[in-house]
Scaffold this motif. Structure first.
Motif, PDB file in Angstrom:
ATOM      1  N   THR A 262       0.161  -1.116  -0.021  1.00  0.00           N
ATOM      2  CA  THR A 262      -0.107   0.006   0.100  1.00  0.00           C
ATOM      3  C   THR A 262       0.910   0.932  -0.136  1.00  0.00           C
ATOM      4  N   CYS A 263       0.656   2.089  -1.199  1.00  0.00           N
ATOM      5  CA  CYS A 263       2.017   3.085  -1.211  1.00  0.00           C
ATOM      6  C   CYS A 263       1.219   4.522  -0.791  1.00  0.00           C
ATOM      7  N   THR A 264       0.430   4.490   0.195  1.00  0.00           N
ATOM      8  CA  THR A 264       0.595   5.459   0.950  1.00  0.00           C
ATOM      9  C   THR A 264       1.458   6.119   1.673  1.00  0.00           C
ATOM     10  N   GLY A 265       1.120   7.351   1.286  1.00  0.00           N
ATOM     11  CA  GLY A 265       2.466   9.039   1.915  1.00  0.00           C
ATOM     12  C   GLY A 265       4.283   7.975   1.705  1.00  0.00           C
ATOM     13  N   MET A 266       4.412   7.165   0.025  1.00  0.00           N
ATOM     14  CA  MET A 266       5.391   7.062  -0.906  1.00  0.00           C
ATOM     15  C   MET A 266       5.535   7.909  -1.767  1.00  0.00           C
ATOM     16  N   SER A 267       6.780   8.831  -1.586  1.00  0.00           N
ATOM     17  CA  SER A 267       7.342   9.496  -2.831  1.00  0.00           C
ATOM     18  C   SER A 267       7.866   8.865  -3.510  1.00  0.00           C
ATOM     19  N   GLU A 268       8.713   7.944  -2.882  1.00  0.00           N
ATOM     20  CA  GLU A 268       9.412   7.076  -3.607  1.00  0.00           C
ATOM     21  C   GLU A 268       9.577   5.441  -3.999  1.00  0.00           C
ATOM     22  N   PHE A 269       9.777   5.595  -4.667  1.00  0.00           N
ATOM     23  CA  PHE A 269      10.085   3.214  -4.585  1.00  0.00           C
ATOM     24  C   PHE A 269      11.247   3.192  -4.454  1.00  0.00           C
ATOM     25  N   PRO A 270      11.432   1.708  -4.050  1.00  0.00           N
ATOM     26  CA  PRO A 270      12.920   1.594  -3.372  1.00  0.00           C
ATOM     27  C   PRO A 270      13.956   1.158  -4.804  1.00  0.00           C
ATOM     28  N   SER A 271      15.050   2.195  -4.975  1.00  0.00           N
ATOM     29  CA  SER A 271      15.529   1.822  -6.096  1.00  0.00           C
ATOM     30  C   SER A 271      17.037   0.736  -6.240  1.00  0.00           C
ATOM     31  N   ASP A 272      16.572   0.123  -5.372  1.00  0.00           N
ATOM     32  CA  ASP A 272      18.637  -0.405  -5.104  1.00  0.00           C
ATOM     33  C   ASP A 272      17.954  -1.989  -6.094  1.00  0.00           C
ATOM     34  N   SER A 273      17.364  -2.534  -5.804  1.00  0.00           N
ATOM     35  CA  SER A 273      16.885  -3.641  -6.442  1.00  0.00           C
ATOM     36  C   SER A 273      16.630  -3.646  -7.850  1.00  0.00           C
ATOM     37  N   LYS A 274      16.996  -5.377  -8.651  1.00  0.00           N
ATOM     38  CA  LYS A 274      16.115  -5.363  -9.785  1.00  0.00           C
ATOM     39  C   LYS A 274      14.964  -6.098  -9.502  1.00  0.00           C
ATOM     40  N   MET A 284      -1.591  -0.278  -4.518  1.00  0.00           N
ATOM     41  CA  MET A 284      -2.219   0.079  -3.924  1.00  0.00           C
ATOM     42  C   MET A 284      -2.458   1.724  -3.632  1.00  0.00           C
ATOM     43  N   HIS A 285      -3.088   2.668  -4.296  1.00  0.00           N
ATOM     44  CA  HIS A 285      -3.341   3.694  -3.488  1.00  0.00           C
ATOM     45  C   HIS A 285      -1.738   4.357  -3.438  1.00  0.00           C
ATOM     46  N   GLY A 286      -1.591   4.660  -4.743  1.00  0.00           N
ATOM     47  CA  GLY A 286      -0.525   5.752  -4.897  1.00  0.00           C
ATOM     48  C   GLY A 286      -0.619   6.998  -4.860  1.00  0.00           C
ATOM     49  N   ASP A 287      -0.179   7.837  -4.889  1.00  0.00           N
ATOM     50  CA  ASP A 287      -1.064   9.419  -5.617  1.00  0.00           C
ATOM     51  C   ASP A 287       0.523   9.542  -6.497  1.00  0.00           C
ATOM     52  N   LYS A 288       0.319  11.306  -7.206  1.00  0.00           N
ATOM     53  CA  LYS A 288       0.725  11.523  -8.390  1.00  0.00           C
ATOM     54  C   LYS A 288       2.354  11.887  -7.739  1.00  0.00           C
ATOM     55  N   SER A 289       2.742  11.506  -6.755  1.00  0.00           N
ATOM     56  CA  SER A 289       4.459  12.613  -6.068  1.00  0.00           C
ATOM     57  C   SER A 289       4.825  10.951  -5.941  1.00  0.00           C
ATOM     58  N   LEU A 290       3.869  10.073  -6.122  1.00  0.00           N
ATOM     59  CA  LEU A 290       5.028   8.603  -6.141  1.00  0.00           C
ATOM     60  C   LEU A 290       6.266   8.445  -7.389  1.00  0.00           C
ATOM     61  N   LYS A 291       7.292   8.292  -7.367  1.00  0.00           N
ATOM     62  CA  LYS A 291       8.074   8.201  -8.499  1.00  0.00           C
ATOM     63  C   LYS A 291       8.601   6.812  -8.435  1.00  0.00           C
ATOM     64  N   PHE A 292       8.581   6.208  -9.097  1.00  0.00           N
ATOM     65  CA  PHE A 292       9.274   5.177  -9.732  1.00  0.00           C
ATOM     66  C   PHE A 292      11.335   5.049 -10.505  1.00  0.00           C
ATOM     67  N   SER A 297      11.275  -0.969 -14.638  1.00  0.00           N
ATOM     68  CA  SER A 297      10.692  -1.961 -15.911  1.00  0.00           C
ATOM     69  C   SER A 297      11.489  -3.083 -16.171  1.00  0.00           C
ATOM     70  N   LYS A 298      13.381  -3.400 -16.182  1.00  0.00           N
ATOM     71  CA  LYS A 298      13.760  -3.624 -16.759  1.00  0.00           C
ATOM     72  C   LYS A 298      14.045  -5.419 -15.573  1.00  0.00           C
ATOM     73  N   GLY A 318       6.590   1.441 -20.009  1.00  0.00           N
ATOM     74  CA  GLY A 318       7.352  -0.126 -20.174  1.00  0.00           C
ATOM     75  C   GLY A 318       7.338  -0.605 -19.598  1.00  0.00           C
ATOM     76  N   SER A 319       6.869  -0.761 -17.990  1.00  0.00           N
ATOM     77  CA  SER A 319       7.494  -1.810 -17.556  1.00  0.00           C
ATOM     78  C   SER A 319       6.870  -3.404 -18.084  1.00  0.00           C
ATOM     79  N   LEU A 320       6.009  -2.392 -18.899  1.00  0.00           N
ATOM     80  CA  LEU A 320       5.268  -3.981 -19.644  1.00  0.00           C
ATOM     81  C   LEU A 320       5.620  -4.699 -21.216  1.00  0.00           C
ATOM     82  N   GLN A 321       6.547  -3.731 -22.016  1.00  0.00           N
ATOM     83  CA  GLN A 321       7.177  -4.693 -22.631  1.00  0.00           C
ATOM     84  C   GLN A 321       8.676  -5.984 -22.773  1.00  0.00           C
ATOM     85  N   CYS A 322       8.740  -5.586 -21.218  1.00  0.00           N
ATOM     86  CA  CYS A 322      10.097  -7.015 -20.700  1.00  0.00           C
ATOM     87  C   CYS A 322       9.210  -7.623 -20.367  1.00  0.00           C
ATOM     88  N   SER A 323       7.552  -8.290 -20.376  1.00  0.00           N
ATOM     89  CA  SER A 323       6.777  -9.517 -20.110  1.00  0.00           C
ATOM     90  C   SER A 323       6.396 -10.279 -20.554  1.00  0.00           C
TER      91      SER A 323
END
Length: 824
Positions: A262-274, A284-292, A297-298, A318-323
């Motif tokens: 549940t992404c409420t309050g998240m501004s950035e998704f963790p970027s250290d893992s692939k 769920m429930h991510g607002d406009k401020s959430l950045k990936f 998507s790779k 983009g995330s769907l092209q690789c699946s």
């Protein structure tokens, strides 16, 4: 005068964090209020109770040993307690469980049908005294699950937050998309298997019933066990529905296979893992401020299920092209804004393995040309918009939808609001559908929002309906709404009207017919025999409808609506009966009857001398709605409104309860019937055996509610009454509630009205007497709340309100019968 004190218990159950009673209006507690707060954490109770001297903390202790032992035997079966070996094992198990009910319950259910070897093994597994007994008991219960499919469904419940109503349909989709179910090749088979697994898990007490149809719940302690299990191992799951402001990438694992956040309050998704092994992504429930991260998507070749709910900017395209393995793609209430427009982009067409696409709640959506026809493996398509702006289909979209429909087994789509009409859609493979023409399907809320029934909502003309071939779905339809111009009867819109019409609606459960201007009758008699599952029937605003069922042969016979529980007939100015012949009409399961705006009926139940042999266009002076051949034995609720010619509901005079087919009524409502004179017959006692509520409003000819002839009362069996509430409003001629003739039968009268608790009388200008019956002294403990125009009768009301007759002798006769509480 005595006052009735209302006592209220406020329960705050399973509190997980500190709350301030001021914030929820419970400080100070109103008089006569009690507060019960429960929590797994004593610290929370202590913090909340601080500063409140009247709040006490009580520790809920575990069971006493004898109680725990009996609880165990109650579950496993009392006969086993005579086996000495099992008795000793039981004692060990109960003690090892620390006398905790949940732990005992889980283990006892699992051992109920097991051999002794399983019983002997259980205490050994509980020997470590440092174990969490509840968690270990859950583990034992989990280990006893024999079917791998059940284990997988059980673990999937861990993807949802605590105390969540888990939709079984979502469990099915995830299990199907992740290929977790053995030997299952279709969605239909997956649903059956998931339902079977859920039922087994409920019997094992690992899952619980939900407040919502189509859902289950998981106890928070069981959820703790699941989360502890799936968060470990080589491919852990990442699940977070808590405080994401404090959450970091440290909780993410490079090897994780499933993510549910549940992404409420998240501004950035963790970027250290692939996450190269990721198979399920649920956000769920991510607002406009959430950045990936740009490279999120790779390396997602193993993604099989993607679910976005209320995400302002879901990861696309983009995330769907690789699946190449994606089988389930869900967008629930996502705006899907790309290239400055709300659309489903063409890159979705690259998902060649996609089996299910769900766009529910994606309003005002456009679909790029070529997307639908490219989804060659798609089996289920859901595009309902919850009553808002419909999907904007282009001509190409319509053509592609028609082409792909040959392979669809499920379709949910609305054609309204300039979205065009269904053209050349093939329905032969559809097993699951909700489709509308000319109107939105509507919102799905309340306790049924997760249930699914095959539904058609058709607001169209007869010619367009036939052209669309939507009638091919009638046989599988469970809920049908018809607003069809040009239709004279249902048989006209069948695929083959003259061939076995009784088989056309085999699965129909709910039928709503509205505003059909040309409808003369609804069913033919042969068609009625095929409505074996019909439970609810509503017919409204059909100006020339004269009967519900028409018999072409003119002969007699039996017409039976064998499962009909609810019947509503509204604004039908030409209706003169349910059938045009003297057929016996049976409604053996009817519980609620609503009659509104039927101007041709003078009564509801027939007089003894007015058996109707047939119905003609010339309505007789006495026209009952029910004839003597109609059987309605379970009716509980009767609502009558705006029946202009109605003079009586039952025959005014009768001497036997057998003449009145209404003994199960619990609630009667009558409104706006100005010619109604007699609400009840002169002997109403047989109607009061189950009656609890009576509402009468805007009926200008009623002078007395209960006009009782005591000579008739003496002829029936003595009955006690459940009548508790009487409400009257706007009865311009009402003078009194009770009036009696003849010698009193005191005991019968007392039992007939002793249960009354509340009487409300409003806007009855000529009203004089609340109580007229004269009765002897009786030890009857009745408390009555009487309100006249919102005021106590003893207050100055501007007119003479008499509670009792003026004679002192009469007054004395009431002593002990009515204890009256006057209040607003």
């Amino acid at each position: 005068m005595a006052e009735r004190e209302q006592k209220v218990l406020v329960i705050l159950d399973d509190v997980w964090e500190m709350i301030k009673l001021n914030d929820i209006g419970l400080n100070p507690l109103p008089n006569s209020f009690k507060l019960l707060l429960t929590s797994r954490y004593e610290k929370i109770c202590t913090e909340i109770a601080a500063g409140y001297s009247d709040l006490k903390i009580v520790r809920v202790e575990v069971m006493e040993e004898p109680e725990a032992q009996n609880f165990f035997w109650k579950i496993t079966g009392a006969l086993k307690q005579h086996d000495k070996e099992l008795n000793k094992i039981r004692t060990k198990i109960v003690r090892r469980c620390g006398f905790l009910p949940l732990a005992i319950n889980l283990i006892a259910i699992r051992l109920k049908f097991e051999e002794k070897v399983a019983w002997r093994d259980t205490p050994r597994r509980l020997e470590n005294k440092n174990l969490d007994y509840v968690q270990e008991s859950i583990k034992i219960s989990y280990d006893y699950i024999k079917e791998e499919d059940e284990k997988q469904i059980f673990l999937l419940c861990g993807l949802f937050p605590d105390d969540f109503n888990i939709p079984i349909e979502e469990l099915t989709r995830y299990a199907w998309g992740l290929r977790l179910l053995n030997g299952v090749s279709t969605f239909g088979e997956a649903r059956d298997r998931t339902d079977t697994c859920v039922q087994s898990l409920k019997k094992a007490n690992l899952l619980m019933d939900s407040d919502y149809i189509g859902c289950v719940k998981m106890h928070d302690l069981v959820l703790d066990f699941v989360l502890g299990r799936v968060s470990k191992g080589d491919h852990p799951w990442v699940i977070n529905h808590g405080d994401n402001l404090k959450w970091s990438s440290a909780e993410m694992s490079e090897s994780c296979k499933r993510i549910s956040i549940t992404c409420t309050g998240m501004s950035e998704f963790p970027s250290d893992s692939k996450y190269p092994n990721l198979a399920l992504l649920r956000l769920m429930h991510g607002d406009k401020s959430l950045k990936f991260p740009e490279d999120f998507s790779k390396k997602k070749e193993n993604l099989e299920v993607i679910v976005y709910e209320n995400m302002q900017y879901p990861l696309l395209p983009g995330s769907l092209q690789c699946s190449n393995k994606l089988r389930i793609l869900v967008f629930h209430r996502c705006p899907l804004m790309f290239d400055f427009s709300v659309k489903l982009p063409s890159t979705i067409g690259n998902l060649k393995k996609l089996k299910l696409l769900d766009l529910t709640g994606c309003i005002n959506l456009q679909i790029d040309d070529g997307v639908l026809k490219s989804l060659v493996k798609l089996e289920e398509l859901y595009m309902r918009v919850d009553g808002k702006k419909a999907i904007r289909f282009t001509d190409n979209n319509h053509a592609e939808l028609a082409e792909m429909s040959e392979n669809l087994s499920a379709l949910e789509v609305e054609f309204f609001d300039n979205s065009g009409k269904p053209m050349n859609i093939v329905f032969k493979k559809l097993k699951r559908f909700r489709i509308s023409m000319g109107h939105a399907l509507g919102d799905y809320t309340g306790f049924k929002k997760h249930s699914f029934e095959n539904k058609l909502m058709l607001v169209t003309s007869k010619d367009e309906l036939l052209e669309s071939s939507m009638n091919e779905l009638f046989e599988e339809t469970q809920t049908l709404y018809l607003e069809v111009d040009g239709m004279k009867d249902l048989e006209e819109v069948l695929v083959e009207p003259k061939c076995v019409p009784q088989h056309s609606f085999n699965n129909l459960r709910v039928l709503d017919v509205f505003k059909c201007a040309n409808l003369k009758c609804l069913f033919t008699v042969p068609m009625v025999s095929g409505l074996t599952k019909l439970e609810r029937l509503t017919v409204s605003e059909c100006p020339i409808l004269d009967v519900l069922a028409y018999n072409d042969n003119g002969g007699d016979g039996v017409i039976k609506f064998q499962e009909l529980k609810f019947l509503s007939l509204d604004k039908l100015p030409k209706l003169v009966g349910l059938c045009n012949t003297a057929n016996v009409i049976e409604l053996p399961e009817l519980v609620e009857l609503i009659l509104d705006g039927l101007p041709n009926f003078t009564s509801i139940y027939p007089r003894n001398t007015s058996a109707i042999s047939s119905i003609s266009s010339n309505v007789s002076k006495n026209q009952p709605f029910l004839n003597k051949e109609m059987l309605v034995s379970k009716l509980e609720i009767l609502r009558i409104r705006r029946m202009d010619k109605l003079k009586e509901i039952w025959p005014y005079q009768f001497s036997s309860s057998d003449e009145v087919n209404a003994c199960m009524l619990t609630k009667i409502e009558v409104m706006e019937c100005d010619n109604l004179v007699n609400l009840f017959p002169t002997n109403p006692m047989s109607l009061l055996g189950h009656l609890e509520e009576l509402h009468v409003s805007e009926c200008g000819s009623i002078e007395v509610l209960f006009n009782i002839n005591m000579s008739c009362v003496g002829e029936i069996e003595e009955l006690s009454s459940n009548l508790r509430f009487i409400y009257v409003n706007g009865l311009g001629k009402l003078r009194e509630l009770w009036s009696m003739k003849g010698e009193c039968s005191f005991d019968i009268l007392i039992r007939s009205f002793q249960a009354i608790e509340i009487i409300e009388i409003r806007s009855c200008e000529r009203f004089v007497n609340v109580f007229m019956p004269t009765v002897s002294n009786s030890n009857v403990r009745t408390l009555m709340n009487v309100s006249i125009d919102g005021r106590r009768p003893c207050e100055e009301t501007g007119r003479n309100i008499e509670l009792l007759q003026n004679s002192q002798e009469k007054r004395n006769s009431y002593e002990g019968f009515f204890n009256i509480l006057f209040s607003l």
